[in-house]
Scaffold this active site. Structure first.
Site, short mmCIF file in Angstrom:
data_model
loop_
_atom_site.label_atom_id
_atom_site.label_comp_id
_atom_site.label_asym_id
_atom_site.label_seq_id
_atom_site.Cartn_x
_atom_site.Cartn_y
_atom_site.Cartn_z
N VAL A 1 0.86 -1.18 0.00
CA VAL A 1 0.00 0.00 0.00
C VAL A 1 0.89 1.23 0.00
CG1 VAL A 1 -1.81 1.27 1.21
CG2 VAL A 1 -1.81 -1.23 1.26
N CYS A 2 0.84 2.00 -1.07
CA CYS A 2 1.73 3.16 -1.21
C CYS A 2 1.05 4.42 -0.69
CB CYS A 2 2.12 3.36 -2.67
SG CYS A 2 3.22 2.08 -3.29
N LEU A 3 1.51 4.86 0.45
CA LEU A 3 0.99 6.08 1.08
C LEU A 3 2.15 6.82 1.74
CD1 LEU A 3 -2.32 5.13 2.94
CD2 LEU A 3 -2.09 6.76 1.08
#
Length: 441
Positions: free
Chosen positions: A92-94
């Site tokens: 999950v790219c955050l």
């Protein structure tokens, strides 16, 4: 420091569990609060609408100084990328997680927490998820617009197929191995592949109840999309998708509709089976049977003294697992003169499994589906009186705050929250159903 971390995590879990946000759920095994499971329900009016997307959240001893690690596990066994920022492998790219470069001030801070992480992930599930891809602001050509539409189309299909249909088929033990083009996959088995523990499925009942709430919305979406996409047409590949990190497949809306119907029928069958299971529990003098009998008697006595609400409550065939409530509409309200018969089916696994509530009397209401399923949320899940109160409140509330997650009758909701003329039409249809209700009592 470690104890402070655990206290912080425990408090955050409790706040989300007690909160009113119907789109977030969290759970953990009692023995380990550092390993959390989270469920995000896809936002309305997006291709993720009412899908069930599950994540693992692992906290270190440095929390909240250090952000937890978040992994998506609704990925079709690592084969499906649901978003430019949610990879098929679970990444999950955050920026707040430190998994994506962000602007100054967007990085993690101890003032943030689990809820803010889940809301940030939920914000990725937008009407146009293509916009999460870097360089989107420059994508203005007709080719780019066509890609965006194609991306939304396949996400909508796979949200229904993977996050809703296959999840519920697994929960209900529906064999899909003989369906053409279907690869049998169980997300829980995939997650537990390297674990010695028994499967941990904290959201099973929640997803079953919500499926019944949103069933008509799912079916409406399928009908609308089936008119746009020919059965068997392949999904289009996006420029940012690569080997092992892609969403491949074909449109199969006729099959999805059949599978959705089968799940619905199985869930209704399951709730009706609780009557027989309950009778066995009574014969065996199980504590849950006597507990429900006692709660029923106390609730009946309570409403005898309550002049504000008129209702009759009885046990069907003296079975404490099947309740019938007859609610009489309050004078001077839109329900005035109404007589509504409501069935409440209680599982022998109550309160881990919550009651199923069905209006036998047809009523045109934004919180009641055309098939009679009521959307309500009891404050105290283990207290049947709280369930009765929540049922009454959901039906009687005349000026509710707008929350599309509670609107389970699409036609009624569109009128209720529409123009003044549409609201008048809603009131007329509601009043007509109230006037007709005495014929069904």
């Amino acid at each position: 420091m470690a104890n402070q971390s655990i206290l912080r995590i425990t408090r955050e879990l409790s706040e989300i569990q007690r909160g009113s946000d119907l789109s977030l759920a969290v759970a953990c095994r009692d023995i380990d609060v550092r390993h959390v499971r989270a469920l995000i329900i896809g936002p309305p009016d997006t291709p993720y609408e009412f899908g069930f997307f599950e994540f693992t959240v692992k906290f270190t001893r440095e929390y909240p100084t250090k952000a937890p690690a978040v992994t998506a596990i609704t990925t079709n066994g690592g084969r499906t990328r649901f978003n430019p920022n949610i990879y098929a492998g679970g990444r999950v790219c955050l920026s707040i997680l430190g998994t994506w470069r962000g602007e100054r001030g967007e990085e993690w801070s101890s003032a943030q927490g689990l809820e803010s992480i889940l809301i940030s992930i939920q914000s990725l599930m937008s009407q146009n998820p293509y916009e999460n891809e870097p360089g989107f602001e420059d994508a203005k050509s007709d080719y780019d617009k066509k890609n965006q539409e194609a991306y939304v189309a396949k996400i909508r299909h796979e949200s229904l197929r993977i996050s809703v249909i296959e999840r519920l088929e697994d929960y209900l033990g529906i064999d899909r191995g003989k369906l053409p083009g279907v690869t049998v996959y169980n997300a829980e088995e995939d997650y537990q592949a390297n674990a010695a523990d028994a499967p941990f499925e904290p959201f099973k009942d929640l997803c079953k109840r919500r499926f019944l709430w949103y069933y008509e919305s799912y079916m409406t979406s399928i009908d609308n999309e089936a008119a746009k996409h020919k059965d068997g047409d392949r999904f289009e590949k996006m420029p940012f998708e690569g080997p092992g990190n892609i969403m491949e497949g074909t449109f199969q809306y006729p099959s999805l509709k059949e599978r959705m119907q089968a799940i619905h029928d199985k869930l209704i069958e399951e709730s009706l089976s609780w009557a027989d299971e309950g009778r066995i529990a009574v014969e065996k003098e199980m504590s849950i049977a006597s507990n429900l009998q006692r709660q029923f008697e106390q609730i009946v006595e309570n409403y005898k003294k309550n002049d504000a609400v008129t209702l009759d409550l009885e046990l069907v065939d003296k079975n404490p697992f099947v309740w019938q409530m007859v609610l009489f509409g309050r004078p001077m309200t839109n329900l005035d003169g109404g007589v509504f018969r409501i069935m409440i089916y209680v599982s022998p696994k109550f309160p881990d499994v919550l009651p199923r509530v069905k209006f036998e009397t047809p009523i045109f209401h934004q919180r009641i589906s055309a098939s009679g399923v009521l959307c309500y949320d009891a404050a105290r899940k283990d207290d049947m009186r709280s369930h009765i109160e929540a049922i009454i409140e959901a039906v009687e509330e005349e000026s509710p705050a707008y929350d599309p997650r509670t609107l389970v009758n699409p036609e009624a909701a569109k009128l209720f929250w529409g123009t003044p003329d549409e609201k008048k039409m809603y009131n007329r249809k509601l009043r007509r159903s109230v006037q007709d209700s005495s014929e069904w009592s």
